[in-house]
Design a protein around this motif. Structure first.
Motif, PDB file in Angstrom:
ATOM      1  N   MET A 307      28.963  71.812  31.895  1.00  0.00           N
ATOM      2  CA  MET A 307      29.061  73.227  31.558  1.00  0.00           C
ATOM      3  C   MET A 307      29.337  73.433  30.077  1.00  0.00           C
ATOM      4  SD  MET A 307      28.688  76.183  32.860  1.00  0.00           S
ATOM      5  CE  MET A 307      28.216  77.107  31.403  1.00  0.00           C
ATOM      6  N   LYS A 308      30.256  72.657  29.513  1.00  0.00           N
ATOM      7  CA  LYS A 308      30.539  72.787  28.083  1.00  0.00           C
ATOM      8  C   LYS A 308      29.308  72.431  27.252  1.00  0.00           C
ATOM      9  CE  LYS A 308      35.524  71.942  28.352  1.00  0.00           C
ATOM     10  NZ  LYS A 308      36.641  71.021  27.997  1.00  0.00           N
ATOM     11  N   VAL A 311      26.932  75.354  27.227  1.00  0.00           N
ATOM     12  CA  VAL A 311      27.386  76.371  26.263  1.00  0.00           C
ATOM     13  C   VAL A 311      26.998  75.956  24.844  1.00  0.00           C
ATOM     14  CG1 VAL A 311      29.401  77.500  25.255  1.00  0.00           C
ATOM     15  CG2 VAL A 311      29.269  77.165  27.732  1.00  0.00           C
ATOM     16  N   SER A 415      24.758  79.972  34.388  1.00  0.00           N
ATOM     17  CA  SER A 415      25.244  78.602  34.591  1.00  0.00           C
ATOM     18  C   SER A 415      26.735  78.600  34.906  1.00  0.00           C
ATOM     19  CB  SER A 415      24.964  77.755  33.343  1.00  0.00           C
ATOM     20  OG  SER A 415      23.582  77.689  33.076  1.00  0.00           O
ATOM     21  N   TRP A 416      27.491  79.446  34.195  1.00  0.00           N
ATOM     22  CA  TRP A 416      28.929  79.544  34.479  1.00  0.00           C
ATOM     23  C   TRP A 416      29.157  80.076  35.895  1.00  0.00           C
ATOM     24  CZ3 TRP A 416      32.229  83.559  35.753  1.00  0.00           C
ATOM     25  CH2 TRP A 416      33.596  83.238  35.730  1.00  0.00           C
ATOM     26  N   ARG A 419      28.793  77.386  38.509  1.00  0.00           N
ATOM     27  CA  ARG A 419      30.017  76.603  38.678  1.00  0.00           C
ATOM     28  C   ARG A 419      31.079  77.386  39.452  1.00  0.00           C
ATOM     29  NH1 ARG A 419      31.194  72.082  35.652  1.00  0.00           N
ATOM     30  NH2 ARG A 419      32.980  72.074  37.055  1.00  0.00           N
ATOM     31  N   TYR A 420      31.201  78.671  39.151  1.00  0.00           N
ATOM     32  CA  TYR A 420      32.236  79.493  39.791  1.00  0.00           C
ATOM     33  C   TYR A 420      31.998  79.602  41.299  1.00  0.00           C
ATOM     34  CZ  TYR A 420      34.899  83.617  41.173  1.00  0.00           C
ATOM     35  OH  TYR A 420      35.742  84.479  41.832  1.00  0.00           O
TER      36      TYR A 420
END
Length: 440
Positions: A307-308, A311, A415-416, A419-420
């Motif tokens: 995820m990072k 970003v 994308s975030w 994950r959530y």
């Protein structure tokens, strides 16, 4: 020296024992995928001249090909989960070679469209689905790095096979070049598919690759566990994360389809009297050249945090679009081209890694990834026609670049959210051989 780690009769071996699997996956990207994605440009003008139609009419097969890939993806994903991977990859290689052969003997435009669409469906599935599935099974650590290495060879293959194809076309014709590509696919890739590949590391009495640090940690645990986890596909498909993954990757595909239009954009600026710092060809070369490095770098970073890294890649993508748009007379344009090449890695490397972090890397990984790619391909299919239409009818290239910048932000946000929402899906632990672990 760290002692050998064993579990359930399986052994975690040094990296050299896993290298043949990586090489086989590299060859899938280096040969058929590179021939389809990187070498198309040398054939389109020849086909147009042969059939007396504009190249835009020939390239319809690219849109049809994305629709074909949308149909292929869930089928291939299901087959990878159920059958020996050697059988699947061998059939795909025969299909890819057969498509190139069909193009070499094509007698009508319809045959070109059908053959080209099948070629796209077979060839793109190697990097987007087959390689991530195989490498996530074989590597507990360095998954992203290995996926990045394999994906990088798509660009490197273009460097090799474009000159070969151009030479054959100039000497004897494009049909012979298609035939040569078909033969090369069989010679270079079939041995690896038949002799090297195995579906899982336990087929060779091995555990997935682990770093020395991980092995040392497991050896000191009282109850060492090497289990991975998966999720139920039916439950995954009821979760928003599944659809958001397909949506994010599809929108990302639209962003990446800006790449073929960079030379046209530069030509428009030059026609308007702007003193552009580099030519359209140089801009395209910088993007292509930095793609391979970007896949290696972002693949390695994604092993720490997918995820990072997404970003970070999104920031690079936004910078690249704005730099190419706002700085055509400054060094910002070539820097933007390099950044866009790095951003390219998001689709082939980071999205499969994101899928693994949310849906697990167990046996159902290929099923879920394949089904989500149906959404991706359906969204991406019309993308090639959207950007030139907007540039010509809706305010010029400024509108296009502005839209792409907004879409990049949406990709990162989606994308975030993957994950959530994905964190709420129950995990099913499985052992090194893919069997569900009884938690009672």
């Amino acid at each position: 020296m760290v002692p050998t780690y064993k579990k359930e009769g399986l052994e975690a071996k040094p990296f050299i024992h896993y290298l043949p699997i990586v090489i086989a996956c590299v060859m899938f990207a280096f040969v058929p995928t590179a021939m389809q994605t990187s070498c198309n440009g040398i054939f389109l003008p020849e086909l147009g001249k042969d059939y007396g139609v504009p190249t835009s009419q020939i390239s319809i097969y690219l849109t049809i090909g994305n629709l074909t890939a949308a149909v292929f993806a869930p089928i291939i994903g299901q087959l990878l989960a159920r059958f020996d991977v050697r059988a699947i990859t061998t059939i795909m290689l025969l299909g890819a070679a057969g498509s190139f052969f069909s193009l070499s003997i094509s007698a009508s435009l319809i045959q070109v469209w059908v053959s080209g669409a099948l070629m796209t469906g077979f060839c793109t599935s190697f990097v987007g689905l087959v390689n991530p599935t195989i490498l996530t099974r074989w590597f507990k650590d360095l998954k992203g790095t290995m996926i990045g290495i394999a994906a990088a060879f798509t660009g490197f293959g273009g460097v090799v096979f474009i000159p070969i194809g151009q030479s054959i076309i100039s000497m004897v014709g494009y049909r012979e070049a298609y035939l040569a590509y078909a033969v090369l696919i069989l010679i270079l890739c079939l041995p690896g598919s038949l002799l090297i590949l195995r579906s899982h590391p336990h087929d060779r009495g091995m555990l997935p690759y682990m770093s020395e640090k991980r092995k040392a940690g497991l050896l000191h645990e009282e109850k060492p566990g090497m289990s991975t986890w998966t999720v139920d596909p039916s439950i995954a498909m009821k979760n928003p994360a599944f659809y958001l993954l397909g949506l994010a990757t599809g929108i990302l595909g639209w962003c990446l389809l800006l790449n073929p239009h960079f030379p046209t954009y530069v030509g428009t600026l030059e026609a308007a009297g702007v003193n552009v710092i580099i030519t359209g060809a140089m801009l395209a070369t910088l993007v292509s050249g930095s793609q391979g490095i970007g896949k290696l770098v972002l693949g390695a970073l994604s092993d720490k945090s997918p995820m990072k890294t997404i970003v970070f890649a999104g920031c690079l993508g936004a910078f690249s679009v704005l730099a190419i748009w706002w700085g055509p007379t400054t060094l910002a344009m070539p820097l933007g081209a390099i950044a866009f090449g790095f951003f390219f890695a998001t689709s082939a490397v980071l999205m499969p890694m994101l899928a693994g972090s949310v849906f697990g890397t167990g046996e159902n990984y290929s099923i879920i990834l394949g089904r989500s790619q149906t959404i991706t391909k359906l969204i991406t299919a019309p993308g090639a026609m959207v950007w030139p239409f907007l540039a010509e009818n809706a305010g010029g290239w400024g509108t296009v670049f502005g839209c792409v910048a907004v879409l990049i932000v949406i990709v990162v946000l989606c994308s975030w959210l993957v994950r959530y929402f994905g964190s709420k899906i129950p995990h099913i632990p499985v052992d090194a051989e893919g069997n569900v672990i009884n938690q009672k």
